[in-house]
Design a protein around this motif. Structure first.
Motif, PDB file in Angstrom:
ATOM      1  N   ILE A 506       0.160  -9.552   1.471  1.00 37.73           N
ATOM      2  CA  ILE A 506       0.177  -8.213   1.151  1.00 37.73           C
ATOM      3  C   ILE A 506       0.604  -7.215   2.035  1.00 37.73           C
ATOM      4  N   ALA A 507       1.508  -6.373   1.792  1.00 36.48           N
ATOM      5  CA  ALA A 507       2.216  -5.769   2.811  1.00 36.48           C
ATOM      6  C   ALA A 507       2.236  -4.261   2.673  1.00 36.48           C
ATOM      7  N   ILE A 508       2.419  -3.123   3.372  1.00 36.05           N
ATOM      8  CA  ILE A 508       2.740  -1.873   3.238  1.00 36.05           C
ATOM      9  C   ILE A 508       4.236  -1.805   3.851  1.00 36.05           C
ATOM     10  N   VAL A 509       5.212  -1.677   2.758  1.00 32.40           N
ATOM     11  CA  VAL A 509       6.524  -1.533   3.011  1.00 32.40           C
ATOM     12  C   VAL A 509       6.936  -0.022   3.201  1.00 32.40           C
ATOM     13  N   ASP A 510       7.809  -0.022   4.161  1.00 29.68           N
ATOM     14  CA  ASP A 510       8.515   1.276   4.567  1.00 29.68           C
ATOM     15  C   ASP A 510       7.626   2.335   4.399  1.00 29.68           C
ATOM     16  N   GLN A 511       6.049   2.328   4.687  1.00 28.64           N
ATOM     17  CA  GLN A 511       5.227   3.217   4.931  1.00 28.64           C
ATOM     18  C   GLN A 511       5.132   4.181   3.643  1.00 28.64           C
ATOM     19  N   ASN A 512       5.407   3.335   2.451  1.00 28.13           N
ATOM     20  CA  ASN A 512       5.576   4.273   1.221  1.00 28.13           C
ATOM     21  C   ASN A 512       4.992   3.314  -0.016  1.00 28.13           C
ATOM     22  N   HIS A 513       5.080   2.125   0.201  1.00 24.89           N
ATOM     23  CA  HIS A 513       4.453   1.372  -1.106  1.00 24.89           C
ATOM     24  C   HIS A 513       4.059  -0.144  -0.657  1.00 24.89           C
ATOM     25  N   ILE A 514       3.107  -0.633  -1.691  1.00 31.27           N
ATOM     26  CA  ILE A 514       2.562  -1.870  -1.493  1.00 31.27           C
ATOM     27  C   ILE A 514       3.187  -2.927  -2.105  1.00 31.27           C
ATOM     28  N   VAL A 515       3.147  -4.148  -1.535  1.00 28.73           N
ATOM     29  CA  VAL A 515       3.766  -5.490  -2.373  1.00 28.73           C
ATOM     30  C   VAL A 515       2.408  -6.264  -2.067  1.00 28.73           C
ATOM     31  N   VAL A 516       1.996  -6.989  -3.405  1.00 28.73           N
ATOM     32  CA  VAL A 516       1.157  -8.080  -3.321  1.00 28.73           C
ATOM     33  C   VAL A 516       1.900  -9.383  -3.740  1.00 28.73           C
ATOM     34  N   ARG A 517       2.092 -10.218  -3.246  1.00 31.70           N
ATOM     35  CA  ARG A 517       2.737 -11.315  -3.600  1.00 31.70           C
ATOM     36  C   ARG A 517       1.922 -12.672  -3.556  1.00 31.70           C
ATOM     37  N   ASP A 518       2.015 -13.357  -4.513  1.00 37.12           N
ATOM     38  CA  ASP A 518       1.048 -14.658  -4.832  1.00 37.12           C
ATOM     39  C   ASP A 518       1.925 -15.921  -5.174  1.00 37.12           C
TER      40      ASP A 518
END
Length: 628
Positions: A506-518
């Protein structure tokens, strides 16, 4: 005859050596001096320091006045009665502790007789109970702490008859049952029972020390030794295994214990230096999102509150930034909101005179803690109420009070908690209906409780099965780059059998959205993997791979990047059993994919707050390429 004498002499020598070794180990010995009453937490004359703090800071004066106002309300309230609910008397013990601590504080700070008379009335009432319910020893522990504080703080002003009755209750209904093996299994526990029960017994022992010196030393020494067991679980980083609510319980009572013995004996005997213990303040600070709500994994309630123990930690660490969340609560809420906290008076003992407005914000935007229940906590700002916040939980369902929530997360943006956790269900509501709640085996009834299994957590479900109870997940890497705050965990053990491998990032990318990768890999047979997110928002499916979540006038887009051919859907959160709690206003949204045998697959989901929804997002790299 000679050999028998030799055997007896040898046994006597061994016993002597054993006693000698025990005496050397015990930090509280016959020569140890103890202050006169009052000796627990606040010595005679130390009230002046509190009065100075109240006079110097409006916020602390508000808290003080709120406590006095609550005491004024209690003057006309009848004392607690012995009414047991199920197997617990705990709510009565807690209310007694709240009342006694508040009223005794009011008496010591104001000297007004009505507070003395009212707390004496409460103490005599609970002292007259038939017992304090030793079969559920938390009840005894909290009641003993209550009566110990009251007896000690009022000692010089109680009538001889009252003193005698209260002292006898501490001994017979508090301390003596703790010596019975039927009731004291908590001595070897590694969870909150140990912390609470040892604290309660120590308060009772300190209160009646001059009348029962040998027994009191035994109780206090036993506690100093025993309480190390749960304190080992803070290592290495301070992540508390049982989660937010039980941190508020176990850790607060642990601090009550350490603070009391340090005040009375001038030493905490090395307890505060246990690995990870002081670090747990940062864990607790980071567990609260911008909405003011906590990351309520495991058996945690959905609420959050003020934690007086945090001020003790701040003083020990010489780091007021760990009080940032407490600062926000004190400045934004009327002090009376917290007067139901039974430990609230301790905040006036531990605040060290700090001015609330001077508390600085923390510097780090990510906190990662290893341990029995590892967590990663990330945010874009400490001051922006619209900031993004994500909490990721790893660990194992086998941990005390845990759920099948490994890999689950909560997420906030724009002042809304979009991805939520139900948290606990009231224990008595389940136990009273015959639910065997405390089994931890794979087929235990605990995992049939709707809120407790993986089906309704923000994690994966494979072949409609449960997570592996004995499985354990670690946080494998993390990144503190402001443009890519991230954490990954290896979930393979949780899905052993149905999957060959499973990892989540899980990452907060560019301080504006979330990525959840499995990233998952199937064994020699196909597997159906379900991805779910639990939300209090209204959900509208706007495309095969896209959903719009709306709440409080705000919007979040859930977009599946991989695999390309998924179909989003929603599930009801109506529970399947009569004993389950209702879950109004909530929805599960997600998708299912069936993967062939011996294949690798990726599930990538973007969570886009409204301000990021129209922006172009970069392709998400494999977890192995996420920076460390």
């Amino acid at each position: 005859m000679y050999s028998k004498r030799l055997l007896l002499s040898t046994i006597s020598l061994l016993l002597l050596l054993s006693v000698s070794a025990g005496a050397q180990k015990d930090p509280i010995g016959p020569a140890t001096k103890l202050p006169d009453h009052p000796r627990i937490l606040l010595l005679k004359g130390e009230e002046g320091r509190i009065r100075q703090t109240i006079a110097a800071d409006k916020t602390w004066n508000n808290v003080h006045q709120a406590m006095l106002g609550e005491c004024d309300k209690l003057l006309a309230v009848a004392p607690v009665e012995r009414i047991q609910i199920g197997r617990r008397l705990l709510d009565k013990s807690r209310e007694a502790l709240r009342r006694v601590f508040l009223l005794a504080y009011a008496w010591r700070l104001t000297g007004q007789q009505q507070y003395l008379q009212r707390v004496e009335k409460e103490l005599l009432a609970v002292s007259a109970f038939s017992d304090w319910n030793p079969s559920h020893f938390l009840d005894v522990a909290e009641m003993t702490m209550a009566v110990g504080i009251g007896y000690d703080w009022l000692y010089n002003d109680l009538s001889p008859a009252s003193r005698s009755a209260i002292k006898a209750a501490i001994l017979k209904k508090g301390i003596e049952p703790s010596l019975d093996p039927k009731f004291n299994s908590w001595l070897t526990a590694t969870h909150n029972w140990n912390q609470v029960c040892n604290a309660g017994m120590t308060y009772g022992a300190m209160a009646i020390y001059e009348d029962q010196p040998e027994l009191s030393r035994k109780i206090i020494n036993r506690a100093i030794d025993s309480i190390e067991l749960p304190m080992e679980d803070y290592a290495p980083d301070g992540a508390y295994p049982e989660g937010y609510s039980y941190w508020g319980y176990g850790t607060s009572f642990n601090v009550m214990f350490i603070s009391a013995i340090e005040k009375a004996f001038g030493s905490d005997f090395g307890l505060s230096k246990k690995p990870g213990f002081l670090k747990t303040a940062a864990y607790m600070t980071n567990m609260t999102g911008p909405t003011g709500n906590s990351f309520n994994y495991s058996d945690a309630g959905t609420g959050s509150g003020l934690h007086p123990a945090m001020f003790w930690f701040a003083s020990k660490l010489n780091d007021p930034s760990v009080l940032w969340v407490e600062r926000g609560r004190l400045l934004s809420e009327n002090g009376s909101k917290y007067d139901k906290d039974r430990l609230l008076p301790a905040i006036m003992l531990w605040n060290n005179g700090i001015r609330v407005n001077d508390i600085p914000e923390p510097k780090a935007r990510i906190w990662v803690g290893d341990g029995k229940s590892p967590v990663a906590l990330m945010r874009t700002s400490w001051t922006d109420p619209s900031a993004i916040f994500v909490g990721l939980k790893a660990g194992s369902p086998s941990v005390n009070h845990a759920h099948m929530d490994v890999g689950s997360f909560v997420m906030e943006a724009d002042g809304v908690r979009w991805a939520m956790d139900f948290g606990m269900q009231d224990y008595n509501s389940l136990e009273s209906k015959g639910v065997k709640l405390w089994g931890k085996e794979q087929d235990s009834q605990r995992w049939q409780v709707y809120r407790y299994n993986n089906y309704v957590h923000n994690t994966l479900t494979v072949n409609n099965g449960l997570q592996n109870v004995e499985g354990n997940a670690r946080i494998t890497r993390s990144t503190n780059n402001p443009q890519f705050l991230s954490a990954t965990t290896d979930l393979t053990e949780l899905y052993k059998g149905p999957l060959h491998k499973a990892s989540r990032g899980i990452a907060i990318v560019d301080q504006n959205h979330i990525v959840v990768r499995d990233e998952v890999e199937t064994p020699g047979k196909e597997a159906t993997v379900r991805w779910t997110l639990l939300t209090p928002a209204d959900v509208t499916i706007t495309g095969k791979n896209r959903a719009e979540l709306t709440k409080d006038g705000k919007k979040l887009i859930l977009q599946v990047q991989e695999p390309a051919n998924v179909t989003l859907k929603t599930w009801s959160t109506d529970p399947p059993h009569e004993y389950d709690a209702p879950n109004p206003g909530t929805t599960l949204v997600g998708f299912e994919v069936t993967m062939p045998a011996n294949t690798k697959g990726t599930l990538t989901v973007l969570l886009l707050p409204e301000k990021a929804a129209g922006q172009t997002t970069q392709a998400v790299r494999p977890l192995a390429q996420w920076p460390k």
